[in-house]
Design an enzyme around this catalytic site. Structure first.
Site, PDB file in Angstrom:
ATOM      1  N   HIS A 165       0.819  -1.218   0.000  1.00 18.04           N
ATOM      2  CA  HIS A 165       0.000   0.000   0.000  1.00 18.04           C
ATOM      3  C   HIS A 165       0.852   1.267   0.000  1.00 18.04           C
ATOM      4  O   HIS A 165       0.353   2.355  -0.287  1.00 18.04           O
ATOM      5  CB  HIS A 165      -0.918   0.014   1.231  1.00 18.04           C
ATOM      6  CG  HIS A 165      -2.025  -1.004   1.137  1.00 18.04           C
ATOM      7  ND1 HIS A 165      -3.325  -0.663   0.876  1.00 18.04           N
ATOM      8  CD2 HIS A 165      -2.012  -2.355   1.229  1.00 18.04           C
ATOM      9  CE1 HIS A 165      -4.071  -1.763   0.832  1.00 18.04           C
ATOM     10  NE2 HIS A 165      -3.294  -2.800   1.045  1.00 18.04           N
ATOM     11  N   ASP A 373       3.832   9.637  -0.720  1.00 15.30           N
ATOM     12  CA  ASP A 373       2.641   8.870  -0.368  1.00 15.30           C
ATOM     13  C   ASP A 373       2.400   7.812  -1.437  1.00 15.30           C
ATOM     14  O   ASP A 373       2.552   8.095  -2.633  1.00 15.30           O
ATOM     15  CB  ASP A 373       1.417   9.801  -0.303  1.00 15.30           C
ATOM     16  CG  ASP A 373       0.426   9.370   0.765  1.00 15.30           C
ATOM     17  OD1 ASP A 373       0.338   8.160   1.029  1.00 15.30           O
ATOM     18  OD2 ASP A 373      -0.254  10.251   1.331  1.00 15.30           O
TER      19      ASP A 373
HETATM   20  O1  F6P Z   1      -0.918   3.338   4.646  1.00 16.04           O
HETATM   21  C1  F6P Z   1      -0.365   2.280   5.308  1.00 16.04           C
HETATM   22  C2  F6P Z   1      -1.091   1.936   6.584  1.00 16.04           C
HETATM   23  O2  F6P Z   1      -0.451   0.837   7.203  1.00 16.04           O
HETATM   24  C3  F6P Z   1      -2.549   1.589   6.354  1.00 16.04           C
HETATM   25  O3  F6P Z   1      -2.746   0.268   5.965  1.00 16.04           O
HETATM   26  C4  F6P Z   1      -3.147   1.924   7.683  1.00 16.04           C
HETATM   27  O4  F6P Z   1      -4.501   2.205   7.606  1.00 16.04           O
HETATM   28  C5  F6P Z   1      -2.385   3.158   8.076  1.00 16.04           C
HETATM   29  O5  F6P Z   1      -1.104   3.016   7.493  1.00 16.04           O
HETATM   30  C6  F6P Z   1      -2.350   3.357   9.581  1.00 16.04           C
HETATM   31  O6  F6P Z   1      -1.400   2.559  10.156  1.00 16.04           O
HETATM   32  P1  F6P Z   1      -1.418   1.828  11.543  1.00 16.04           P
HETATM   33  O7  F6P Z   1      -1.959   0.463  11.297  1.00 16.04           O
HETATM   34  O8  F6P Z   1       0.022   1.834  11.934  1.00 16.04           O
HETATM   35  O9  F6P Z   1      -2.294   2.602  12.480  1.00 16.04           O
END
Ligand code: F6P
Length: 467
Positions: A165, A373
């Site tokens: 992602h 990003d």
């Molecule tokens: O964008 C990457 C990501 O890991 C997403 O999958 C997730 O929603 C966001 O960052 C927030 O991350 P965390 O799981 O560390 O709260």
């Protein structure tokens, strides 16, 4: 629309489960989490039966599988030491900064790496009993890059897909990581590896050819006897969800109430981000400060609203960013607020989707200016919510979304003067030009949705050549 699907059984694996524990008094229940990935994959799992493997959040708890809303849920629990070493450490103190072009210094700690290996193994162990012969396993994100190989070693029959992602860095940066070969080989045991953009997929292809024994050209690699398809699959949003939220009567009321609160005659400039140093909130504030310093716009004419969703608060770089951002907000308001008219409103909290859409609808200008990003879905959500066809999107060149949203006002998020100028341009953009650009943005967002994205990836994983 949710896709119809004749898949073999499917297991989704992601660091986070699609459910959250909600406590009421002495009891607790599970609730489906809001958010794109869950919305896209939940219908597939519900319809065809399948499991979701992930961390329920927090320390310890039960790892017993359970059913929730038509999905089989398998929690992988983490100890306090694993949260520190695997999640806060290797995932968010090493990989996150490294994959975001070293915006902060990645720390290469051997104890974090050991914890990463241990937790990836824990995930592989949890997945194996759930998968029947020839099942599809779709693994998500940077936390779990070793899982494809760990699974493949035990189960050659599986179709394994991996989607990253976040960005994948240039090989010159990636090569700094002491465990670079292990990570690449972990991923290369997948059948399909998906990335947000073509450029990032190219970075991965180059790194694999340079740092492992993988060979191949175009989007196919070979490692030993195994073939891997490497391809961009840019993620999208659930357009229907955003449009129906925007069309709801209550959205109109919420939007009018926000406009009245911020001052109906003032222009409203908005930022919505997790409080993360990759999002460029600090530089964005400097740009707003510059706009006010130039004097063409004052706090009587405009206000900037930053919604900052708390994130990864135990990681040092996040705690120091919060201090920096809050100091900047104080400094700018100290200098430029007028009695009763705050120049920068700062909300450190998570909003409901309904409130978020009301903010999007109220904002004359939306600043999505990350320093780096993978995609950035906020940009797409803003366009989807602008059912009135106006509004201006300022978008960073370094967000994956910039490949698709070409009619945004594209900015270099490191350039304070350039961004200040872009804000001024946006604030004075004639309605006809706003409409022309917004039409194009909305067309781009409508060209495929989150369900199409999931169907395309799973099609590729099944082996469809045109997916
Ligand atoms: O964008 C990457 C990501 O890991 C997403 O999958 C997730 O929603 C966001 O960052 C927030 O991350 P965390 O799981 O560390 O709260």
């Amino acid at each position: 629309m949710p896709p119809t699907n004749n898949d073999r059984s499917l297991v989704i694996v992601a660091n986070r489960l699609p459910v959250q524990r909600v406590r009421r008094g002495t009891t607790s229940t599970w609730q489906t989490s809001p958010g794109g990935l869950v919305a896209a994959l939940h219908p597939l799992l519900r319809k065809h039966g399948g499991s979701w493997v992930g961390w329920p959040g927090g320390e310890g708890g039960s790892s017993r599988a359970f059913r929730h809303d038509g999905m089989d849920i398998k929690p992988v629990t983490l100890s306090a030491g694993q949260i520190e070493g695997f999640y806060e450490g290797f995932s968010n103190g090493t990989l996150w900064p490294l994959y975001h072009d070293v915006l902060r210094t990645p720390r290469f700690r051997r104890s974090w790496w050991r914890s990463y290996v241990e937790v990836n193994q824990k995930f592989a162990d949890a997945i194996e009993p759930l998968v029947g012969p020839g099942s599809m396993v779709w693994i998500h994100d940077y936390h779990l890059q070793l899982v494809p190989k760990m699974l493949r070693q035990r189960r050659a029959d599986l179709r394994i897909g991996f989607f990253l992602h976040i960005p994948f860095p240039a090989p010159e940066l990636f090569a700094r990581m002491p465990w670079r070969a292990e990570v690449l080989e972990g991923l290369l045991a997948s059948d399909v590896i998906g990335f947000q953009t073509r450029a990032v997929a190219q970075n991965f292809l180059r790194a694999s050819r340079r740092l492992t024994r993988a060979t191949g050209s175009g989007c196919t690699l070979r490692l030993d006897d195994h073939t891997i398809r490497v391809q961009p699959f840019p993620i999208a949003i659930d357009i229907e969800e955003f449009e129906s939220l925007a069309n709801a009567e209550s959205a109109g009321e919420r939007t009018r109430s926000l406009r009245a609160k911020f001052g109906p005659k003032r222009k409203l400039v908005l930022g919505v981000d997790r409080l993360d140093y990759t999002k460029g909130i600090d530089v964005r504030l400097r740009a707003i400060e510059e706009v006010l310093r130039r004097g063409e716009f004052s706090a009587r004419d405009m206000c900037f609203v930053q919604i900052a969703v708390p994130s990864r608060e135990n990681v040092d770089d996040y705690a120091s960013l919060r201090r920096e951002v809050e100091q900047a907000v104080g400094r700018i308001n100290g200098e430029y607020a007028e009695p009763g008219q705050v120049a920068v409103h700062y909300l450190h909290r998570r909003l409901s989707r309904e409130d978020l859409v009301a903010y999007y609808m109220a904002a004359d200008v939306m600043m999505v200016t990350p320093l780096r990003d993978g995609m950035n879905l906020i940009a797409k959500e803003y366009a989807a919510s602008r059912i009135d066809g106006t509004g201006v999107l300022l978008l960073s060149e370094f967000a994956g979304a910039a490949n698709e949203l070409r009619q945004a006002v594209l900015v270099n998020p490191f350039d304070i003067d350039g961004m200040a100028k872009a804000v001024q341009t946006a604030l004075t953009m004639p309605p006809a030009e706003q409409r022309r650009r917004m039409r194009s943005l909305r067309n781009a967002v409508h060209s495929y949705d989150l369900y199409d994205w999931a169907a395309r990836f799973l099609g590729a994983l099944r082996g469809d050549q045109d997916a």
